[in-house]
Design a protein around this motif. Structure first.
Motif, PDB file in Angstrom:
ATOM      1  N   GLU A  79      -9.176  23.154 -22.882  1.00  0.00           N
ATOM      2  CA  GLU A  79      -8.142  22.121 -22.888  1.00  0.00           C
ATOM      3  C   GLU A  79      -6.782  22.796 -22.794  1.00  0.00           C
ATOM      4  O   GLU A  79      -6.489  23.713 -23.567  1.00  0.00           O
ATOM      5  CB  GLU A  79      -8.200  21.273 -24.161  1.00  0.00           C
ATOM      6  CG  GLU A  79      -9.403  20.359 -24.258  1.00  0.00           C
ATOM      7  CD  GLU A  79      -9.363  19.477 -25.499  1.00  0.00           C
ATOM      8  OE1 GLU A  79      -8.326  19.501 -26.214  1.00  0.00           O
ATOM      9  OE2 GLU A  79     -10.356  18.778 -25.764  1.00  0.00           O
ATOM     10  N   ILE A  80      -5.963  22.333 -21.862  1.00  0.00           N
ATOM     11  CA  ILE A  80      -4.645  22.924 -21.649  1.00  0.00           C
ATOM     12  C   ILE A  80      -3.594  21.820 -21.629  1.00  0.00           C
ATOM     13  O   ILE A  80      -3.740  20.825 -20.910  1.00  0.00           O
ATOM     14  CB  ILE A  80      -4.592  23.702 -20.319  1.00  0.00           C
ATOM     15  CG1 ILE A  80      -5.623  24.829 -20.309  1.00  0.00           C
ATOM     16  CG2 ILE A  80      -3.199  24.270 -20.082  1.00  0.00           C
ATOM     17  CD1 ILE A  80      -5.685  25.582 -18.994  1.00  0.00           C
ATOM     18  N   VAL A  81      -2.546  21.997 -22.421  1.00  0.00           N
ATOM     19  CA  VAL A  81      -1.368  21.135 -22.350  1.00  0.00           C
ATOM     20  C   VAL A  81      -0.325  21.898 -21.554  1.00  0.00           C
ATOM     21  O   VAL A  81       0.096  22.997 -21.947  1.00  0.00           O
ATOM     22  CB  VAL A  81      -0.827  20.796 -23.753  1.00  0.00           C
ATOM     23  CG1 VAL A  81       0.415  19.910 -23.639  1.00  0.00           C
ATOM     24  CG2 VAL A  81      -1.895  20.115 -24.597  1.00  0.00           C
ATOM     25  N   CYS A  82       0.082  21.344 -20.420  1.00  0.00           N
ATOM     26  CA  CYS A  82       1.004  22.056 -19.541  1.00  0.00           C
ATOM     27  C   CYS A  82       1.882  21.061 -18.792  1.00  0.00           C
ATOM     28  O   CYS A  82       1.669  19.846 -18.852  1.00  0.00           O
ATOM     29  CB  CYS A  82       0.238  22.926 -18.546  1.00  0.00           C
ATOM     30  SG  CYS A  82      -0.847  21.996 -17.443  1.00  0.00           S
ATOM     31  N   VAL A 140      -5.121  18.638 -19.577  1.00  0.00           N
ATOM     32  CA  VAL A 140      -6.277  18.692 -18.682  1.00  0.00           C
ATOM     33  C   VAL A 140      -7.399  19.449 -19.379  1.00  0.00           C
ATOM     34  O   VAL A 140      -7.152  20.344 -20.200  1.00  0.00           O
ATOM     35  CB  VAL A 140      -5.929  19.365 -17.334  1.00  0.00           C
ATOM     36  CG1 VAL A 140      -4.912  18.536 -16.577  1.00  0.00           C
ATOM     37  CG2 VAL A 140      -5.417  20.783 -17.539  1.00  0.00           C
ATOM     38  N   ALA A 141      -8.622  19.073 -19.074  1.00  0.00           N
ATOM     39  CA  ALA A 141      -9.776  19.707 -19.717  1.00  0.00           C
ATOM     40  C   ALA A 141     -10.896  19.887 -18.711  1.00  0.00           C
ATOM     41  O   ALA A 141     -11.097  19.057 -17.820  1.00  0.00           O
ATOM     42  CB  ALA A 141     -10.261  18.863 -20.896  1.00  0.00           C
ATOM     43  N   ASN A 154      -5.702  13.805 -19.715  1.00  0.00           N
ATOM     44  CA  ASN A 154      -5.215  13.048 -20.874  1.00  0.00           C
ATOM     45  C   ASN A 154      -6.348  12.314 -21.594  1.00  0.00           C
ATOM     46  O   ASN A 154      -6.209  11.163 -22.007  1.00  0.00           O
ATOM     47  CB  ASN A 154      -4.119  12.065 -20.455  1.00  0.00           C
ATOM     48  CG  ASN A 154      -2.816  12.774 -20.132  1.00  0.00           C
ATOM     49  OD1 ASN A 154      -2.573  13.897 -20.566  1.00  0.00           O
ATOM     50  ND2 ASN A 154      -1.965  12.119 -19.351  1.00  0.00           N
ATOM     51  N   GLY A 155      -7.493  12.987 -21.710  1.00  0.00           N
ATOM     52  CA  GLY A 155      -8.622  12.430 -22.439  1.00  0.00           C
ATOM     53  C   GLY A 155      -9.501  11.492 -21.648  1.00  0.00           C
ATOM     54  O   GLY A 155     -10.551  11.063 -22.142  1.00  0.00           O
ATOM     55  N   ASP A 156      -9.114  11.160 -20.413  1.00  0.00           N
ATOM     56  CA  ASP A 156      -9.912  10.262 -19.577  1.00  0.00           C
ATOM     57  C   ASP A 156     -10.777  11.076 -18.616  1.00  0.00           C
ATOM     58  O   ASP A 156     -10.279  11.989 -17.937  1.00  0.00           O
ATOM     59  CB  ASP A 156      -9.012   9.322 -18.770  1.00  0.00           C
ATOM     60  CG  ASP A 156      -8.233   8.371 -19.659  1.00  0.00           C
ATOM     61  OD1 ASP A 156      -8.777   7.960 -20.702  1.00  0.00           O
ATOM     62  OD2 ASP A 156      -7.078   8.044 -19.308  1.00  0.00           O
ATOM     63  N   LEU A 157     -12.050  10.747 -18.557  1.00  0.00           N
ATOM     64  CA  LEU A 157     -12.963  11.427 -17.644  1.00  0.00           C
ATOM     65  C   LEU A 157     -12.635  11.031 -16.210  1.00  0.00           C
ATOM     66  O   LEU A 157     -12.622   9.849 -15.868  1.00  0.00           O
ATOM     67  CB  LEU A 157     -14.407  11.036 -17.977  1.00  0.00           C
ATOM     68  CG  LEU A 157     -15.509  11.702 -17.155  1.00  0.00           C
ATOM     69  CD1 LEU A 157     -15.564  13.189 -17.441  1.00  0.00           C
ATOM     70  CD2 LEU A 157     -16.855  11.051 -17.465  1.00  0.00           C
ATOM     71  N   VAL A 158     -12.350  12.017 -15.350  1.00  0.00           N
ATOM     72  CA  VAL A 158     -12.023  11.724 -13.955  1.00  0.00           C
ATOM     73  C   VAL A 158     -13.081  12.242 -12.995  1.00  0.00           C
ATOM     74  O   VAL A 158     -13.102  11.867 -11.824  1.00  0.00           O
ATOM     75  CB  VAL A 158     -10.645  12.297 -13.560  1.00  0.00           C
ATOM     76  CG1 VAL A 158      -9.544  11.660 -14.381  1.00  0.00           C
ATOM     77  CG2 VAL A 158     -10.610  13.817 -13.693  1.00  0.00           C
ATOM     78  N   ASP A 192       0.040  24.642 -24.847  1.00  0.00           N
ATOM     79  CA  ASP A 192      -1.069  24.826 -25.784  1.00  0.00           C
ATOM     80  C   ASP A 192      -2.351  25.018 -24.983  1.00  0.00           C
ATOM     81  O   ASP A 192      -2.538  24.385 -23.942  1.00  0.00           O
ATOM     82  CB  ASP A 192      -1.194  23.580 -26.676  1.00  0.00           C
ATOM     83  CG  ASP A 192      -2.194  23.737 -27.810  1.00  0.00           C
ATOM     84  OD1 ASP A 192      -1.769  24.006 -28.937  1.00  0.00           O
ATOM     85  OD2 ASP A 192      -3.407  23.583 -27.560  1.00  0.00           O
ATOM     86  N   ILE A 193      -3.217  25.882 -25.464  1.00  0.00           N
ATOM     87  CA  ILE A 193      -4.527  26.041 -24.835  1.00  0.00           C
ATOM     88  C   ILE A 193      -5.576  26.262 -25.914  1.00  0.00           C
ATOM     89  O   ILE A 193      -5.359  27.022 -26.864  1.00  0.00           O
ATOM     90  CB  ILE A 193      -4.551  27.195 -23.804  1.00  0.00           C
ATOM     91  CG1 ILE A 193      -5.959  27.356 -23.213  1.00  0.00           C
ATOM     92  CG2 ILE A 193      -4.058  28.494 -24.404  1.00  0.00           C
ATOM     93  CD1 ILE A 193      -6.015  28.293 -22.018  1.00  0.00           C
ATOM     94  N   LYS A 194      -6.693  25.553 -25.773  1.00  0.00           N
ATOM     95  CA  LYS A 194      -7.826  25.708 -26.671  1.00  0.00           C
ATOM     96  C   LYS A 194      -9.078  25.947 -25.832  1.00  0.00           C
ATOM     97  O   LYS A 194      -9.259  25.315 -24.791  1.00  0.00           O
ATOM     98  CB  LYS A 194      -8.035  24.460 -27.535  1.00  0.00           C
ATOM     99  CG  LYS A 194      -6.898  24.153 -28.497  1.00  0.00           C
ATOM    100  CD  LYS A 194      -7.169  22.852 -29.247  1.00  0.00           C
ATOM    101  CE  LYS A 194      -6.028  22.507 -30.188  1.00  0.00           C
ATOM    102  NZ  LYS A 194      -6.243  21.191 -30.846  1.00  0.00           N
TER     103      LYS A 194
END
Length: 343
Positions: A79-82, A140-141, A154-158, A192-194
């Motif tokens: 998971e990356i916040v960018c 994005v994940a 943003n948590g929605d499966l695409v 942020d990255i996890k």
């Protein structure tokens, strides 16, 4: 409760400039800034005080050295916040020798190398016909597990790809914001990255959460010793089972997750099961399992239709293990599953 995923890396970039701490529980994945100056680390990112790092050239990156956190892996979730523009412009988000997370022209791709040498790829969207969000920052994940591969915005499966070729091979560290050559860097800010791996101790950790009599514990210890002997003398069978078991488990989880109108009740019953297990109240578990079976049956759930589960149940290696190592240590444990025969 023991989780199926283990957090093995968490960078926030909110500390002293240039010092990249790993906030995951193991603290083994600290980052090393490469070609980044103190000015590239900002106090504010997606939120005031959240911190951000500015990747801005072909050679900027963050290296994470090898550690026990990357072996074994089995599966991975990133998971990356960018900045949204970073995704729009494209580039390599994360690279390891067994997986990568890429984006280009608003599209995402992941590539995965399995422990048996196979590979699988997913490439799906973020640009038209699924435009990126208009906000400045985006989460994005990418996730690879035995149920398949999925991409989220943003948590929605695409996007989802349900193929799976085996457990993910281990990695010898990784690179954030570049490829392994270090010459194809991203341009934009990361807040942020996890990264999680499939918890390699899940089954054992859950099992030992349950209190048991001393004699039963000794019997299980002897059973475990005999299992080690079986693995040594039957490596081919064990390799098959380490592929088939997680595939069956995640296929079941995926099938349940796809059922409408059951998630709240299923979660409540699952929590009840875990509570009883952790308290050693196995005699009360069959009633909970019966309720779970009734709930799933009511929505048309049929284990016989889950190919990965049937592949495991009908595999000769599973028969070999159960014949060589009967579960006769713990009648309370084996009795609680008798209700599953009604499925």
């Amino acid at each position: 409760m023991t989780d199926a995923w283990e957090l093995v890396l968490h960078h926030t970039y909110g500390g002293p400039p240039g010092m990249i701490f790993d906030h995951s529980p193991t603290r083994r994945s600290h980052g090393q800034a490469v070609n980044l100056s103190d000015a590239d680390f900002a106090r504010d990112g997606a939120a005031p005080g959240s911190g951000a790092v500015h990747l801005h050239s072909d050679t900027t990156m963050i290296r994470v050295p090898p550690s026990q956190s990357w072996a074994p892996l089995g599966g991975v979730r990133i998971e990356i916040v960018c900045e949204t523009d970073l995704i729009r412009h494209g580039g390599r988000l994360v690279t390891a020798d067994s997986f990568l997370f890429d984006t280009g022209n608003g599209y995402f791709s992941g590539e995965f190398n399995q422990s048996h040498g196979g590979s699988s790829v997913v490439t799906e969207g973020g640009s038209n016909p699924r435009p990126l969000p208009p906000e400045q920052w985006v989460t994005v994940a990418l996730q690879y597990d035995p149920a398949g591969v999925q991409v989220e915005i943003n948590g929605d499966l695409v996007s989802r790809w349900d193929g799976w070729n085996g457990l993910l091979a281990h990695a010898t560290g990784l690179v954030i914001g570049n490829d392994l050559s270090g010459r194809n860097g991203l341009s934009g800010r990361v807040d942020d990255i996890k990264i999680w791996r499939l918890n390699p101790n899940l089954v054992g950790s859950v099992f030992v959460e349950r209190p048991m009599p001393v004699d039963v514990g000794r019997c299980w210890a002897d059973w475990s010793r005999r299992l080690d002997e079986f693995i040594t003398t039957n490596p081919h069978c064990w390799d098959r089972l380490t592929t088939l078991v997680p595939r069956a488990m995640f296929a079941m989880m995926s099938a349940v997750a796809a059922l409408p109108n059951v998630q709240a009740d299923f979660a409540e019953l699952s929590n009840r099961y875990r509570q009883l297990w952790s308290e050693g109240r196995l005699g009360e578990i069959p009633a909970v399992l019966a309720d779970i079976i009734a709930l799933l049956r009511g929505q048309g759930f049929d284990p016989a239709r889950i190919a990965d589960l049937q592949a495991l149940l009908n595999d000769g290696c599973l028969s070999s293990v159960t014949e060589a190592l009967p579960l006769d240590c713990d009648a309370e444990f084996t009795d609680m599953f008798s209700v599953s025969e009604s499925f």
